[in-house]
Design a protein around this motif. Structure first.
Motif, PDB file in Angstrom:
ATOM      1  N   UNK A 162       0.848  -1.188   0.000  1.00  0.00           N
ATOM      2  CA  UNK A 162       0.000   0.000   0.000  1.00  0.00           C
ATOM      3  C   UNK A 162       0.891   1.249   0.000  1.00  0.00           C
ATOM      4  N   UNK A 163       0.534   2.293  -0.738  1.00  0.00           N
ATOM      5  CA  UNK A 163       1.352   3.514  -0.757  1.00  0.00           C
ATOM      6  C   UNK A 163       1.609   4.089   0.637  1.00  0.00           C
ATOM      7  N   UNK A 164       0.668   3.928   1.551  1.00  0.00           N
ATOM      8  CA  UNK A 164       0.876   4.429   2.907  1.00  0.00           C
ATOM      9  C   UNK A 164       1.955   3.626   3.632  1.00  0.00           C
ATOM     10  N   UNK A 165       2.041   2.331   3.314  1.00  0.00           N
ATOM     11  CA  UNK A 165       3.096   1.508   3.908  1.00  0.00           C
ATOM     12  C   UNK A 165       4.454   1.955   3.381  1.00  0.00           C
ATOM     13  N   UNK A 166       4.534   2.236   2.096  1.00  0.00           N
ATOM     14  CA  UNK A 166       5.780   2.737   1.513  1.00  0.00           C
ATOM     15  C   UNK A 166       6.184   4.031   2.191  1.00  0.00           C
ATOM     16  N   UNK A 167       5.222   4.917   2.380  1.00  0.00           N
ATOM     17  CA  UNK A 167       5.496   6.194   3.038  1.00  0.00           C
ATOM     18  C   UNK A 167       6.001   5.979   4.453  1.00  0.00           C
ATOM     19  N   UNK A 168       5.369   5.047   5.183  1.00  0.00           N
ATOM     20  CA  UNK A 168       5.781   4.766   6.549  1.00  0.00           C
ATOM     21  C   UNK A 168       7.192   4.184   6.598  1.00  0.00           C
ATOM     22  N   UNK A 169       7.497   3.253   5.692  1.00  0.00           N
ATOM     23  CA  UNK A 169       8.835   2.660   5.664  1.00  0.00           C
ATOM     24  C   UNK A 169       9.900   3.715   5.386  1.00  0.00           C
ATOM     25  N   UNK A 170       9.605   4.612   4.476  1.00  0.00           N
ATOM     26  CA  UNK A 170      10.583   5.656   4.148  1.00  0.00           C
ATOM     27  C   UNK A 170      10.808   6.591   5.327  1.00  0.00           C
ATOM     28  N   UNK A 171       9.774   6.750   6.162  1.00  0.00           N
ATOM     29  CA  UNK A 171       9.914   7.598   7.341  1.00  0.00           C
ATOM     30  C   UNK A 171      10.669   6.903   8.465  1.00  0.00           C
ATOM     31  N   UNK A 172      10.593   5.581   8.520  1.00  0.00           N
ATOM     32  CA  UNK A 172      11.191   4.844   9.628  1.00  0.00           C
ATOM     33  C   UNK A 172      12.707   4.732   9.511  1.00  0.00           C
ATOM     34  N   UNK A 173      13.233   4.893   8.323  1.00  0.00           N
ATOM     35  CA  UNK A 173      14.669   4.732   8.123  1.00  0.00           C
ATOM     36  C   UNK A 173      15.279   6.057   7.694  1.00  0.00           C
ATOM     37  N   UNK A 174      16.388   6.398   8.322  1.00  0.00           N
ATOM     38  CA  UNK A 174      17.071   7.644   8.005  1.00  0.00           C
ATOM     39  C   UNK A 174      18.569   7.373   7.881  1.00  0.00           C
ATOM     40  N   UNK A 175      19.265   8.331   7.263  1.00  0.00           N
ATOM     41  CA  UNK A 175      20.721   8.243   7.191  1.00  0.00           C
ATOM     42  C   UNK A 175      21.207   6.980   6.524  1.00  0.00           C
ATOM     43  N   UNK A 176      22.121   6.301   7.188  1.00  0.00           N
ATOM     44  CA  UNK A 176      22.734   5.081   6.667  1.00  0.00           C
ATOM     45  C   UNK A 176      21.683   4.039   6.315  1.00  0.00           C
ATOM     46  N   UNK A 177      20.675   3.863   7.196  1.00  0.00           N
ATOM     47  CA  UNK A 177      19.699   2.798   6.975  1.00  0.00           C
ATOM     48  C   UNK A 177      18.722   3.141   5.856  1.00  0.00           C
ATOM     49  N   UNK A 178      18.494   4.422   5.622  1.00  0.00           N
ATOM     50  CA  UNK A 178      17.669   4.784   4.466  1.00  0.00           C
ATOM     51  C   UNK A 178      18.368   4.356   3.188  1.00  0.00           C
ATOM     52  N   UNK A 179      19.657   4.601   3.095  1.00  0.00           N
ATOM     53  CA  UNK A 179      20.407   4.223   1.897  1.00  0.00           C
ATOM     54  C   UNK A 179      20.429   2.705   1.727  1.00  0.00           C
TER      55      UNK A 179
END
Length: 427
Positions: free
Chosen positions: A190-207
């Protein structure tokens, strides 16, 4: 199948059947696990009877949670789920009528669990977390002629990790087939799940976990920290005094950070106690530290209250787990809410990164030690070149205290993140 499959998933399932070593890597929730488990089931159905079938994970619990629970879900695997049988805690499962051995591989000693075995089919969950000696022993056990197969999934790690350096970069020479997945390769998200996942990871873990990069742990640990966004001069009324995190030190600084949940549902680092024996030219005893921490908490101003009330009683006081004598001192004095902090460094850094990156966490300007450390808290690049993710152990005492308080209570505050607000800020 109840869930749709993307072209990337279908291609990997088909191509993996003839691959001696098949590896799915990439973003979290990108569909690689579902694709790899389907490939495993197809291969299991045609594997010869000679040789063992094994599923390998960091622990039996992770195997049950990451693999067996999904395999038993009719929502995910339809009628096939009826052919997966497992009793919680058992080291074997029955899948498509075959006995499958479940092997936890948390350290190099685990290789003894498969030494001497002949394995026809192996599935490895989160291969970057498996010790290299175990992986090498597993490869040596795949000896049912050209019928043996190894299938594995992983999230990316550093560029110098042995799995990338010795296997992915040499895939043609060793017969490894590798598929890289992104969030767009999972059509069921779901697009909202994608949005949530992108918010949960930052910096090194986002990459690593969102972009799927095998990238170096370099630069600032909290590269999302922004003084204009995260530092406040005025605090709201606190509806909860959630926790204190304490990093114990005698020669090194002793630091305690108080976290509260404001009426606006943001988290605040409200106040800090810090004693630096090098600057004070005086070391303190456990009893003196206990007295000072209790006095500090008794004098913390409660914001938003008429008359400027003072004194707070946090729900928890999380202490550096290596400071056993200090915890005993607090317990002896009947200080409530004392607990060893959860000290998983990388997961803790990720929790702090989520709180900062989402804008959930704000820091009062009076927390001078913490604000002095956060911008310079950096990854150890020499350790990264050895394939290890470690922060430099320099000027990290208040940062560690913050990590103890936030990570030990992560289950209490993650639901407070406003993912729509995060998406808007990112845009």
């Amino acid at each position: 199948m109840p869930l749709p499959l993307s072209p990337a998933q279908i291609r990997s399932i088909v191509e993996s059947q003839d691959a001696p070593i098949a590896l799915w890597s990439g973003a979290v929730s990108s569909g690689k696990t579902i694709a790899s488990l389907l490939a495993f089931l197809l291969r299991l159905a045609v594997s010869p009877d000679q040789g063992l079938v094994v599923i390998v994970g960091r622990s039996l619990n992770t195997i049950e949670r990451n693999l067996l629970d999904p395999l038993q879900s009719a929502h995910l695997f339809g009628p096939l789920a009826r052919h997966v049988h497992h009793t919680a805690g058992s080291t074997t499962a029955t899948i498509l009528g075959r006995t499958v051995h479940l092997v936890g591989a948390s350290d190099a000693r685990a290789e003894g669990r498969i030494r001497g075995s002949t394995i026809v089919l192996a599935y490895v969950d989160e291969a970057t977390l498996i010790p290299q000696p175990f992986w090498m022993m597993l490869l040596s056990r795949l000896r049912v002629g050209n019928q043996s197969r190894l299938m594995a999934t992983t999230n990316p790690d550093g560029p110098f990790h042995w799995l990338r350096k010795d296997f992915i970069l040499r895939k043609d020479a060793i017969g490894l087939h590798h598929w890289h997945f992104t969030l767009d390769d999972n059509p069921s998200l779901d697009p909202q799940v994608v949005q949530r996942l992108k918010a949960q990871y930052t910096g090194l873990w986002f990459r690593r976990f969102i972009l799927g990069d095998w990238c170096l742990a370099s630069g600032a640990v909290y590269d999302m920290f922004d003084e204009h966004r995260h530092v406040v001069d005025i605090l709201p009324y606190m509806r909860r005094w959630t926790a204190v995190g304490i990093d114990y030190g005698t020669v090194n600084p002793f630091s305690a950070v108080l976290i509260g949940q404001g009426e606006d549902d943001h988290l605040y680092a409200v106040s800090e106690y810090r004693h630096d024996s090098a600057k004070a030219l005086r070391q303190l005893t456990d009893a003196q530290y206990s007295h000072n921490v209790r006095q500090w908490l008794a004098n913390v101003r409660r914001p938003g209250e008429q008359g400027g009330g003072r004194g707070v009683l946090p729900e928890w006081i999380f202490v550096d787990p290596s400071a056993a004598s200090f915890m005993n001192q607090l317990w002896t004095e009947h200080v409530p809410g004392i607990s060893p902090a959860v000290n998983d460094v990388l997961d803790g850094i990720r929790s702090v990164g989520v709180a900062l990156g989402s804008g959930l966490l704000r820091i009062h300007r009076s927390c001078e030690g913490l604000l002095g450390e956060l911008p310079g808290y950096a990854w150890d690049e020499k350790a990264a070149e050895r394939g290890e993710d470690k922060p430099l152990k320099v000027a990290d005492h208040s940062a560690d205290a913050l990590r103890y308080a936030l990570h030990s209570t992560a289950h209490e505050w993650r639901h407070l993140i406003d993912y729509k607000e995060v998406s808007g800020a990112a845009a």
